[in-house]
Design a protein around this motif. Structure first.
Motif, PDB file in Angstrom:
ATOM      1  N   GLY A  30     -36.698 -25.031  -0.978  1.00 12.22           N
ATOM      2  CA  GLY A  30     -35.759 -25.745  -0.118  1.00 12.22           C
ATOM      3  C   GLY A  30     -35.405 -27.090  -0.729  1.00 12.22           C
ATOM      4  O   GLY A  30     -36.145 -27.631  -1.553  1.00 12.22           O
ATOM      5  N   ILE A  31     -34.273 -27.623  -0.310  1.00 13.95           N
ATOM      6  CA  ILE A  31     -33.890 -28.974  -0.748  1.00 13.95           C
ATOM      7  C   ILE A  31     -34.326 -29.976   0.321  1.00 13.95           C
ATOM      8  O   ILE A  31     -34.482 -29.622   1.493  1.00 13.95           O
ATOM      9  CB  ILE A  31     -32.360 -29.114  -0.955  1.00 13.95           C
ATOM     10  CG1 ILE A  31     -31.600 -28.761   0.333  1.00 13.95           C
ATOM     11  CG2 ILE A  31     -31.901 -28.299  -2.144  1.00 13.95           C
ATOM     12  CD1 ILE A  31     -30.174 -29.245   0.349  1.00 13.95           C
ATOM     13  N   LEU A  44     -27.878 -22.620  -4.416  1.00 11.34           N
ATOM     14  CA  LEU A  44     -27.559 -21.383  -3.693  1.00 11.34           C
ATOM     15  C   LEU A  44     -26.960 -21.729  -2.337  1.00 11.34           C
ATOM     16  O   LEU A  44     -27.345 -22.717  -1.722  1.00 11.34           O
ATOM     17  CB  LEU A  44     -28.830 -20.567  -3.429  1.00 11.34           C
ATOM     18  CG  LEU A  44     -29.623 -20.076  -4.623  1.00 11.34           C
ATOM     19  CD1 LEU A  44     -30.891 -19.388  -4.122  1.00 11.34           C
ATOM     20  CD2 LEU A  44     -28.808 -19.134  -5.468  1.00 11.34           C
ATOM     21  N   LYS A  45     -26.058 -20.893  -1.885  1.00 10.76           N
ATOM     22  CA  LYS A  45     -25.536 -21.047  -0.524  1.00 10.76           C
ATOM     23  C   LYS A  45     -25.611 -19.695   0.179  1.00 10.76           C
ATOM     24  O   LYS A  45     -25.644 -18.644  -0.479  1.00 10.76           O
ATOM     25  CB  LYS A  45     -24.096 -21.555  -0.544  1.00 10.76           C
ATOM     26  CG  LYS A  45     -23.142 -20.598  -1.226  1.00 10.76           C
ATOM     27  CD  LYS A  45     -21.732 -21.123  -1.265  1.00 10.76           C
ATOM     28  CE  LYS A  45     -20.857 -20.120  -2.021  1.00 10.76           C
ATOM     29  NZ  LYS A  45     -19.492 -20.511  -2.156  1.00 10.76           N
ATOM     30  N   LEU A  59     -27.621 -14.747  -0.620  1.00 10.75           N
ATOM     31  CA  LEU A  59     -27.710 -16.075  -1.214  1.00 10.75           C
ATOM     32  C   LEU A  59     -26.943 -16.020  -2.522  1.00 10.75           C
ATOM     33  O   LEU A  59     -27.264 -15.227  -3.406  1.00 10.75           O
ATOM     34  CB  LEU A  59     -29.175 -16.450  -1.441  1.00 10.75           C
ATOM     35  CG  LEU A  59     -29.961 -16.640  -0.140  1.00 10.75           C
ATOM     36  CD1 LEU A  59     -31.453 -16.727  -0.418  1.00 10.75           C
ATOM     37  CD2 LEU A  59     -29.496 -17.871   0.595  1.00 10.75           C
ATOM     38  N   VAL A  60     -25.905 -16.828  -2.628  1.00 13.43           N
ATOM     39  CA  VAL A  60     -24.976 -16.777  -3.753  1.00 13.43           C
ATOM     40  C   VAL A  60     -25.042 -18.099  -4.507  1.00 13.43           C
ATOM     41  O   VAL A  60     -25.121 -19.174  -3.885  1.00 13.43           O
ATOM     42  CB  VAL A  60     -23.537 -16.543  -3.216  1.00 13.43           C
ATOM     43  CG1 VAL A  60     -22.529 -16.513  -4.337  1.00 13.43           C
ATOM     44  CG2 VAL A  60     -23.478 -15.256  -2.414  1.00 13.43           C
ATOM     45  N   ARG A  70     -35.209 -23.393 -11.284  1.00 17.27           N
ATOM     46  CA  ARG A  70     -35.617 -23.085  -9.918  1.00 17.27           C
ATOM     47  C   ARG A  70     -34.402 -22.856  -9.030  1.00 17.27           C
ATOM     48  O   ARG A  70     -33.357 -23.456  -9.233  1.00 17.27           O
ATOM     49  CB  ARG A  70     -36.409 -24.250  -9.324  1.00 17.27           C
ATOM     50  CG  ARG A  70     -37.817 -24.340  -9.823  1.00 17.27           C
ATOM     51  CD  ARG A  70     -38.495 -25.527  -9.191  1.00 17.27           C
ATOM     52  NE  ARG A  70     -39.787 -25.708  -9.792  1.00 17.27           N
ATOM     53  CZ  ARG A  70     -40.932 -25.682  -9.104  1.00 17.27           C
ATOM     54  NH1 ARG A  70     -40.921 -25.514  -7.814  1.00 17.27           N
ATOM     55  NH2 ARG A  70     -42.074 -25.842  -9.713  1.00 17.27           N
ATOM     56  N   LEU A  71     -34.620 -21.994  -8.041  1.00 23.06           N
ATOM     57  CA  LEU A  71     -33.557 -21.736  -7.075  1.00 23.06           C
ATOM     58  C   LEU A  71     -33.815 -22.565  -5.820  1.00 23.06           C
ATOM     59  O   LEU A  71     -34.939 -22.622  -5.319  1.00 23.06           O
ATOM     60  CB  LEU A  71     -33.517 -20.243  -6.722  1.00 23.06           C
ATOM     61  CG  LEU A  71     -33.242 -19.302  -7.892  1.00 23.06           C
ATOM     62  CD1 LEU A  71     -33.277 -17.856  -7.415  1.00 23.06           C
ATOM     63  CD2 LEU A  71     -31.906 -19.621  -8.559  1.00 23.06           C
ATOM     64  N   TYR A  72     -32.752 -23.213  -5.330  1.00 24.46           N
ATOM     65  CA  TYR A  72     -32.864 -24.082  -4.162  1.00 24.46           C
ATOM     66  C   TYR A  72     -31.750 -23.782  -3.170  1.00 24.46           C
ATOM     67  O   TYR A  72     -30.583 -23.666  -3.567  1.00 24.46           O
ATOM     68  CB  TYR A  72     -32.687 -25.552  -4.564  1.00 24.46           C
ATOM     69  CG  TYR A  72     -33.834 -26.166  -5.311  1.00 24.46           C
ATOM     70  CD1 TYR A  72     -34.925 -26.687  -4.630  1.00 24.46           C
ATOM     71  CD2 TYR A  72     -33.805 -26.261  -6.691  1.00 24.46           C
ATOM     72  CE1 TYR A  72     -35.978 -27.285  -5.320  1.00 24.46           C
ATOM     73  CE2 TYR A  72     -34.847 -26.848  -7.385  1.00 24.46           C
ATOM     74  CZ  TYR A  72     -35.924 -27.362  -6.694  1.00 24.46           C
ATOM     75  OH  TYR A  72     -36.956 -27.943  -7.375  1.00 24.46           O
TER      76      TYR A  72
END
Ligand SMILES: C[S@@+](CC[C@H](N)C(=O)[O-])C[C@H]1O[C@@H](n2cnc3c(N)ncnc32)[C@H](O)[C@@H]1O
Length: 88
Positions: A30-31, A44-45, A59-60, A70-72
């Motif tokens: 998470g951010i 990602l949104k 999640l795109v 990392r994905l956030y």
């Protein structure tokens, strides 16, 4: 828990509750959505699609993501219930 769609009739709202069922998305971070620096990390949104009459949440990527990065995404939907102030 994340409310993605808030309807007057609660049975028509769309809520993600990961304690019932999960997948590889559990590794996504998470951010800290209280700071500009935290918000800049989001890569990602959430996007909702109707797939054969069923609502799917994807999640795109919102920009190019390098291998190993990392994905956030923002854990908070409408309700802002998830505390993110301590996220790095
Ligand atoms: C879905 S997991 C995220 C993946 C987790 N970081 C891992 O390595 O498996 C959710 C938990 O990870 C932690 N977390 C997620 N994003 C974080 C961040 N940016 N900084 C610190 N902890 C974070 C929080 O404790 C949160 O409850």
């Amino acid at each position: 828990m994340m409310t993605l769609l808030h309807a007057a009739n609660p049975s028509q709202s769309l809520v993600i509750c990961p304690d019932k069922r999960g997948n590889v998305a559990r590794f996504i971070n998470g951010i800290n959505n209280h700071t500009q620096e935290g918000k800049r990390k989001q890569n990602l949104k959430c996007v909702r699609y109707d797939v054969n009459g069923e609502c799917r949440v994807l999640l795109v990527a919102n920009r190019d993501i390098s291998k190993g990065e990392r994905l956030y995404y923002d854990y908070n939907g409408y309700e802002q219930e998830y505390p993110t102030q301590h996220f790095v």
